[in-house]
Each structure stands twice: as structure tokens, then as C-alpha cells.
Design an enzyme around this catalytic site. Structure first.
Site, short mmCIF file in Angstrom:
data_model
loop_
_atom_site.label_atom_id
_atom_site.label_comp_id
_atom_site.label_asym_id
_atom_site.label_seq_id
_atom_site.Cartn_x
_atom_site.Cartn_y
_atom_site.Cartn_z
N TYR A 74 0.98 -1.11 0.01
CA TYR A 74 0.06 0.00 -0.08
C TYR A 74 1.09 1.32 0.05
O TYR A 74 2.00 1.29 0.58
CB TYR A 74 -0.95 0.02 1.24
CG TYR A 74 -1.82 -1.05 1.53
CD1 TYR A 74 -2.15 -1.92 0.32
CD2 TYR A 74 -2.36 -1.14 2.76
CE1 TYR A 74 -2.99 -3.09 0.50
CE2 TYR A 74 -3.38 -2.37 2.83
CZ TYR A 74 -3.84 -3.10 1.80
OH TYR A 74 -4.70 -4.18 1.98
N LEU B 291 -21.02 0.39 -1.44
CA LEU B 291 -22.19 0.35 -0.52
C LEU B 291 -22.23 1.53 0.51
O LEU B 291 -23.25 1.57 1.19
CB LEU B 291 -21.69 -0.80 0.69
CG LEU B 291 -21.73 -2.33 -0.30
CD1 LEU B 291 -21.27 -3.32 0.58
CD2 LEU B 291 -22.96 -2.57 -1.01
N LEU C 265 -16.72 -2.42 2.51
CA LEU C 265 -17.87 -1.49 1.79
C LEU C 265 -17.83 -1.39 0.47
O LEU C 265 -18.08 -0.62 -0.43
CB LEU C 265 -17.64 0.01 2.46
CG LEU C 265 -17.76 0.29 3.79
CD1 LEU C 265 -17.32 1.55 4.26
CD2 LEU C 265 -19.39 0.00 4.06
N ALA C 266 -17.13 -2.73 -0.13
CA ALA C 266 -17.11 -2.84 -1.64
C ALA C 266 -16.45 -1.65 -2.39
O ALA C 266 -17.03 -1.26 -3.18
CB ALA C 266 -18.25 -3.20 -2.08
N GLY D 234 -23.54 4.14 -1.13
CA GLY D 234 -24.40 4.71 -1.75
C GLY D 234 -23.99 6.04 -2.63
O GLY D 234 -24.83 6.78 -3.34
N LYS D 235 -22.52 6.29 -2.54
CA LYS D 235 -22.10 7.64 -3.31
C LYS D 235 -22.13 7.22 -4.85
O LYS D 235 -22.24 8.38 -5.37
CB LYS D 235 -20.63 7.48 -2.66
CG LYS D 235 -19.82 8.81 -3.33
CD LYS D 235 -18.42 8.91 -2.74
CE LYS D 235 -17.50 10.06 -3.37
NZ LYS D 235 -16.14 9.99 -2.87
N GLY E 139 -16.34 1.16 -1.55
CA GLY E 139 -17.03 2.41 -1.40
C GLY E 139 -18.46 2.36 -2.15
O GLY E 139 -19.42 3.14 -2.10
#
Length: 316
Positions: A53, A220, A215-216, A222-223, A218
Site C-alpha cells: 500500500y 455500499l 464497503l465494496a 451509496g455514493k 465505497g
């Protein structure tokens, strides 16, 4: 904040682990320091990172996340206040070969320790399997690091059921270190990589489980409502396959439950994981301090059986 024991180790985690992949990627150094300060103040004191990372950002070579965390810990005198997990096995080159040989692990561990500016790692993960190194060789490398006091406990991520089982058998039969924690990809959008055989192995062997991409990437939150919303975004490569009928059903279920409790979709998605059998704690990231509100909402909310069933059915 009530903490949970990681497997049979003496390590304990808050209900949500912060994913350090954002440090040096979607957060620069100053923003990362601000986020780490806030996490420490709020009690989210377990950070999960990896040696590679955040190589995805243009100009990065890998190791940026560890360097930022190490610099922050030294500057704040915070090493003893953080439970630190990092990983080994991926290549610093995008698409490069995986390597969990003894020689590579020993060198990579030393490199991580230097970047992190510490003399020990709380939890050291096999990040990816190279599917060729004998499991005994990998575990012998960890034995050396443990004997030297450089690693406290080991975990594994992304291993097949066969290789995970083989590793656990070798630990038991040959007196080698045991993987105490498993880290699978797991979310409402990705259930098959944990549910089933892997979960059964973890339960049988008393492994802690920390899910990544909870959150997959992002999705999940809803953004993102359509593929056009992610074009050119840093997470496009992770998100592009979620915009289908199933993805729409999951977002609709999340939205309805979130509206009912007046909380975020992210909080509902995290709470779903926290309620699932076999899970110790999900890993999640945030790029804004205000996003941490979802962490607190997830911890505080109690989803009903009906809520859980709606999410289960939408994500099947």
C-alpha cells in the site's frame, strides 16, 4: 468502546478496524496524520496496512502507507497505543509475482519494520499465496521472526481452503506458528469468498476473522449511482463490476434500512458484517473525518432479524 479478542491471541480490536490503504493514496501525508489523530482520539486503535500500500497512486512504488503510519507513530509517540497489522507476499510491481518464500518474508519484514519505524509488528499477514512455496517454509520464516521478537502473531489473507487447511495442519503437526487470524474479502457484494468452506475452517480452528473491502470499495456507501460516477476515479478498477441488477437490489435494501434508522448506508453495510457468523471485525477506510460518523452509527445500531433478512436476500 468494547473491544473483541482476535482469535486466541492477546490482541484486541475495536468493532471496526481502520484500513490503511488510503494513506498515501487518496489521503496525502498531512490528511493521513489528521485522520490518524482522529482515530486515536475516538478509540479506533487498530490499523491494517500492507507493504504494497499505496502503490496504486501515480508515482508511488509501494510502502507509502507504512511510511506514513511509521512517521505518525514516531511523531506522536503512539506505537504502544496502536495494534498494527501489515502484510507480506504481494509484489511492489503492479501485476508482479507473489512470493511467500522464507528469504522474501525475512527481507520484506525488515523493510516493513524500517518504514514503520518500529521493532515489532503485532499481526503479520500472508497477503497472497504464491501457490508454490511449501507451507512449512513460510511458517518457518514466521517462526524466526517471532523468535526474534519482530512479529507477535501471524495471519493469512486470500488463501484457498486447501492451502489454509494445509498450513494449519503443518502448524499443529510440526510445532510451527499458527495463523491466528484470517482476512477474506467479504461484503454484501462479495459473500462467496468467505461463506462456506473458509468460514468452517476458521470456526473449527478458532481463527479471528477481519474482512476487507467491507464497503465494496465505497460502492455500499451509496455514493456512486452509476458507472459514469466512477469514471476516472481512483477506485474505478474495483467498482466497475458492481453496477448490475444485484448491485441495484443491494443499494435499494441498504437505502431503505438506512432511511428507517436515519443513518448512513455505510453504517448499515458494516453492521450487517458485524452481525454475520464468524466475523470478528470488518475493516473499513474513510477519506474524510466526517465519514467516521458511519463507524459510530454501525457500532450503536441494532439491526432486526427482518433487516438482516432483507439484506441477505438482496445480496444472494
Amino acid at each position: 468502546m468494547k473491544k473483541k479478542q482476535l482469535g486466541r491471541t492477546d490482541l484486541h480490536t475495536p468493532p471496526i478496524i481502520f484500513g490503511g490503504n488510503v494513506f498515501g493514496w487518496t489521503l496525502n501525508e498531512q490528511e493521513s496524520f489528521e485522520m490518524l489523530d482522529e482515530l486515536a482520539d475516538r478509540g479506533f486503535d487498530m490499523i491494517d496496512t500492507a507493504d504494497v500500500y499505496s502503490r496504486w497512486a501515480e508515482g508511488n512504488k509501494g510502502g507509502e502507507s507504512e511510511r506514513i503510519i511509521g512517521k505518525w507513530m514516531k511523531d506522536r509517540g503512539a506505537r504502544e497505543k496502536v495494534c498494527l497489522a501489515t502484510k507480506v507476499g504481494s509484489s511492489m510491481q503492479q501485476g508482479g509475482p507473489k512470493d511467500i518464500s522464507k528469504a522474501h518474508i525475512i527481507k520484506a519484514a525488515e523493510d516493513s519494520l524500517k518504514r514503520l519505524q518500529t521493532d515489532y509488528i503485532d499481526l503479520y499477514f500472508t497477503h497472497w499465496d504464491d501457490n508454490k512455496t511449501p507451507v512449512e517454509e513460510t511458517l518457518e520464516a514466521y517462526q524466526l521472526l517471532i523468535d526474534q521478537g519482530k512479529v507477535r502473531y501471524i495471519g493469512a489473507s486470500n488463501l484457498s481452503p486447501e492451502r489454509l487447511r494445509e498450513s494449519l495442519d503443518a502448524s499443529r503437526e510440526k510445532g510451527l506458528p499458527k495463523y491466528e487470524v484470517f482476512q477474506p474479502e467479504y461484503s454484501l457484494m462479495e459473500r462467496n469468498k468467505f461463506e462456506g468452506e473458509i468460514r468452517d475452517i476458521c470456526k473449527k480452528n478458532h481463527l479471528g476473522v477481519t474482512s476487507y473491502f467491507s464497503l465494496a470499495s465505497g460502492f455500499l456507501t451509496g455514493k456512486y449511482k452509476s458507472k459514469s460516477d466512477i469514471e476516472g476515479k481512483p477506485r474505478e478498477m474495483f467498482l466497475k463490476n458492481y453496477f448490475d441488477e444485484r448491485g441495484e437490489k443491494v443499494l435499494q435494501a441498504l437505502s431503505g434500512i438506512a432511511d428507517n434508522y436515519n443513518i448512513s448506508e455505510a453504517a448499515v453495510a458494516l453492521r450487517w458484517i458485524m452481525n454475520r457468523p464468524g466475523i470478528t471485525a470488518p475493516i473499513a477506510s474513510a477519506t474524510r473525518i466526517k465519514h467516521l460518523r458511519s463507524f459510530h452509527q454501525a457500532i450503536d445500531i441494532n439491526l432486526t432479524e427482518e433487516d438482516m433478512q432483507k439484506l441477505n436476500e438482496a445480496s444472494e
